[in-house]
Design a protein around this motif. Sequence first.
Motif, mmCIF file in Angstrom:
data_model
loop_
_atom_site.group_PDB
_atom_site.id
_atom_site.type_symbol
_atom_site.label_atom_id
_atom_site.label_comp_id
_atom_site.label_asym_id
_atom_site.label_seq_id
_atom_site.Cartn_x
_atom_site.Cartn_y
_atom_site.Cartn_z
ATOM 1 N N ALA A 294 0.807 -1.230 0.000
ATOM 2 C CA ALA A 294 0.000 0.000 0.000
ATOM 3 C C ALA A 294 0.839 1.278 0.000
ATOM 4 O O ALA A 294 0.585 2.188 -0.807
ATOM 5 C CB ALA A 294 -0.972 -0.015 1.176
ATOM 6 N N PRO A 295 1.842 1.432 0.873
ATOM 7 C CA PRO A 295 2.613 2.684 0.843
ATOM 8 C C PRO A 295 3.429 2.865 -0.438
ATOM 9 O O PRO A 295 3.660 4.000 -0.873
ATOM 10 C CB PRO A 295 3.519 2.582 2.077
ATOM 11 N N PHE A 296 3.850 1.770 -1.051
ATOM 12 C CA PHE A 296 4.563 1.857 -2.323
ATOM 13 C C PHE A 296 3.617 2.348 -3.421
ATOM 14 O O PHE A 296 3.969 3.208 -4.232
ATOM 15 C CB PHE A 296 5.145 0.497 -2.702
ATOM 16 N N ILE A 297 2.410 1.787 -3.444
ATOM 17 C CA ILE A 297 1.415 2.176 -4.446
ATOM 18 C C ILE A 297 1.079 3.651 -4.322
ATOM 19 O O ILE A 297 1.002 4.390 -5.318
ATOM 20 C CB ILE A 297 0.144 1.307 -4.297
ATOM 21 N N GLU A 298 0.900 4.112 -3.089
ATOM 22 C CA GLU A 298 0.563 5.519 -2.858
ATOM 23 C C GLU A 298 1.682 6.441 -3.319
ATOM 24 O O GLU A 298 1.440 7.490 -3.937
ATOM 25 C CB GLU A 298 0.286 5.738 -1.370
ATOM 26 N N ALA A 299 2.921 6.052 -3.062
ATOM 27 C CA ALA A 299 4.065 6.917 -3.377
ATOM 28 C C ALA A 299 4.239 7.153 -4.869
ATOM 29 O O ALA A 299 4.723 8.218 -5.289
ATOM 30 C CB ALA A 299 5.340 6.324 -2.786
ATOM 31 N N VAL A 300 3.870 6.183 -5.696
ATOM 32 C CA VAL A 300 4.131 6.303 -7.136
ATOM 33 C C VAL A 300 2.940 6.793 -7.937
ATOM 34 O O VAL A 300 3.033 6.929 -9.161
ATOM 35 C CB VAL A 300 4.617 4.944 -7.721
ATOM 36 N N GLN A 301 1.819 7.123 -7.296
ATOM 37 C CA GLN A 301 0.634 7.553 -8.023
ATOM 38 C C GLN A 301 0.860 8.776 -8.917
ATOM 39 O O GLN A 301 0.244 8.876 -9.991
ATOM 40 C CB GLN A 301 -0.523 7.808 -7.055
ATOM 41 N N PRO A 302 1.721 9.726 -8.541
ATOM 42 C CA PRO A 302 1.943 10.876 -9.449
ATOM 43 C C PRO A 302 2.402 10.472 -10.845
ATOM 44 O O PRO A 302 2.200 11.231 -11.803
ATOM 45 C CB PRO A 302 3.032 11.678 -8.723
ATOM 46 N N MET A 303 2.997 9.298 -10.990
ATOM 47 C CA MET A 303 3.481 8.871 -12.307
ATOM 48 C C MET A 303 2.358 8.748 -13.320
ATOM 49 O O MET A 303 2.557 8.992 -14.514
ATOM 50 C CB MET A 303 4.218 7.530 -12.199
ATOM 51 N N TYR A 304 1.175 8.391 -12.869
ATOM 52 C CA TYR A 304 0.063 8.195 -13.798
ATOM 53 C C TYR A 304 -0.350 9.518 -14.440
ATOM 54 O O TYR A 304 -0.560 9.597 -15.659
ATOM 55 C CB TYR A 304 -1.104 7.527 -13.076
ATOM 56 N N ASP A 305 -0.469 10.554 -13.617
ATOM 57 C CA ASP A 305 -0.825 11.867 -14.163
ATOM 58 C C ASP A 305 0.292 12.409 -15.045
ATOM 59 O O ASP A 305 0.033 12.989 -16.106
ATOM 60 C CB ASP A 305 -1.111 12.848 -13.024
ATOM 61 N N GLU A 306 1.531 12.235 -14.613
ATOM 62 C CA GLU A 306 2.670 12.744 -15.382
ATOM 63 C C GLU A 306 2.777 12.056 -16.741
ATOM 64 O O GLU A 306 3.069 12.702 -17.752
ATOM 65 C CB GLU A 306 3.956 12.524 -14.592
ATOM 66 N N ALA A 307 2.536 10.751 -16.768
ATOM 67 C CA ALA A 307 2.712 9.987 -18.001
ATOM 68 C C ALA A 307 1.617 10.261 -19.019
ATOM 69 O O ALA A 307 1.860 10.209 -20.228
ATOM 70 C CB ALA A 307 2.767 8.494 -17.689
ATOM 71 N N THR A 308 0.427 10.550 -18.539
ATOM 72 C CA THR A 308 -0.721 10.650 -19.445
ATOM 73 C C THR A 308 -1.177 12.082 -19.710
ATOM 74 O O THR A 308 -2.006 12.301 -20.590
ATOM 75 C CB THR A 308 -1.913 9.847 -18.888
ATOM 76 N N ALA A 309 -0.635 13.052 -18.993
ATOM 77 C CA ALA A 309 -1.137 14.434 -19.082
ATOM 78 C C ALA A 309 -1.129 14.968 -20.508
ATOM 79 O O ALA A 309 -2.106 15.572 -20.961
ATOM 80 C CB ALA A 309 -0.306 15.345 -18.171
ATOM 81 N N ASP A 310 -0.044 14.750 -21.231
ATOM 82 C CA ASP A 310 0.081 15.296 -22.589
ATOM 83 C C ASP A 310 0.092 14.201 -23.651
ATOM 84 O O ASP A 310 0.591 14.405 -24.756
ATOM 85 C CB ASP A 310 1.368 16.127 -22.697
#
Length: 326
Positions: A294-310
């Motif tokens: 769980a804490p690992f999953i939470e820590a990397v969530q910003p990657m999803y927005d960064e990867a898909t934003a543009d």
Amino acid sequence: MNTAKTLAATTALSMLAIAASADAKTLRLNHNNPDDHPVHISMQKMADEVEEATGGSLKIRIYPNGQLGSQRESTEQVQNCSLDMAKSNTSELEAFAPVYAAFNLPYMFQSEDHFQNIITGDIGQSVLDKAADSGIRGLAYYTEGARSFYTNKAILSPDDLKGMKIRVQPSPSAVRMVELLGANPTPIGWGELYSALQQGVVDGAENNPTALTTARHGEVSKHFSLDEHTMIPSVVFISNCAWDGLSEDEKTALATAAKNSMTFHSEEWKKASDAAIQEAQADMGVEIHEVDKAPFIEAVQPMYDEATADNPELAELVDQIRAAAQ
């Protein structure tokens, strides 16, 4: 008279065999694993099936241990048509075909079944097809299991990674993931990693369990923590030049053999991964640690927005993969 006829027939058959041999195509396939690794064994199965299906008109010669270059180097060679075939994982391939980045996002797949359904289904095939536009025509995915951290201490939460130098592949996704988890990502070539771990150039790495045994990393890293952050497949691919040089029958034979080897590989991989865990524990003294993800999953969530934003195409692919888990 009979002897003369027999001799003539034998001569004719020999001439046909020589002609067939002269016309045979041999594709060179490079990969970075040893020849006793499940990847190599699966490739050999593909090569044997291709040769049999084409009556010897198409052969594949396999070069293990990166004899023709690293994963990145051989991918470049395939792109420019100086090498026929290669294997690389999607972590490194995203630099050549950005569509592969979806597979590299941490915790993208909820289970092994979810992962298998994607790579063997329409979504996986669509990714291979899109990557062909980049000169990397994918033929099959080879599972390489879930990747986890191994160091000389247990990694039970992201806090345990803070300040550590962790070897990563030369992949933007891998670098960003390790940054978000608090460690210092350090790209190092696979062939240099054992000595880097041994000499303390890096404090640890991340890979599947077979890295402990086939690459002997369990000799220098004694803790394997099952955070299972990614399930990154490898791809067996061919240059567009080599593909275009095949007859339609040869293309069919190669595509079929590649898909059959993918199924074979998935079955063999599970056996090899389980055996690696047992060997690492029993023979190398490696401690295996269960991890609260769980804490690992939470820590990397910003990657999803960064990867898909543009990147609307990547965002759609991520949504499709996630929806397939339901």
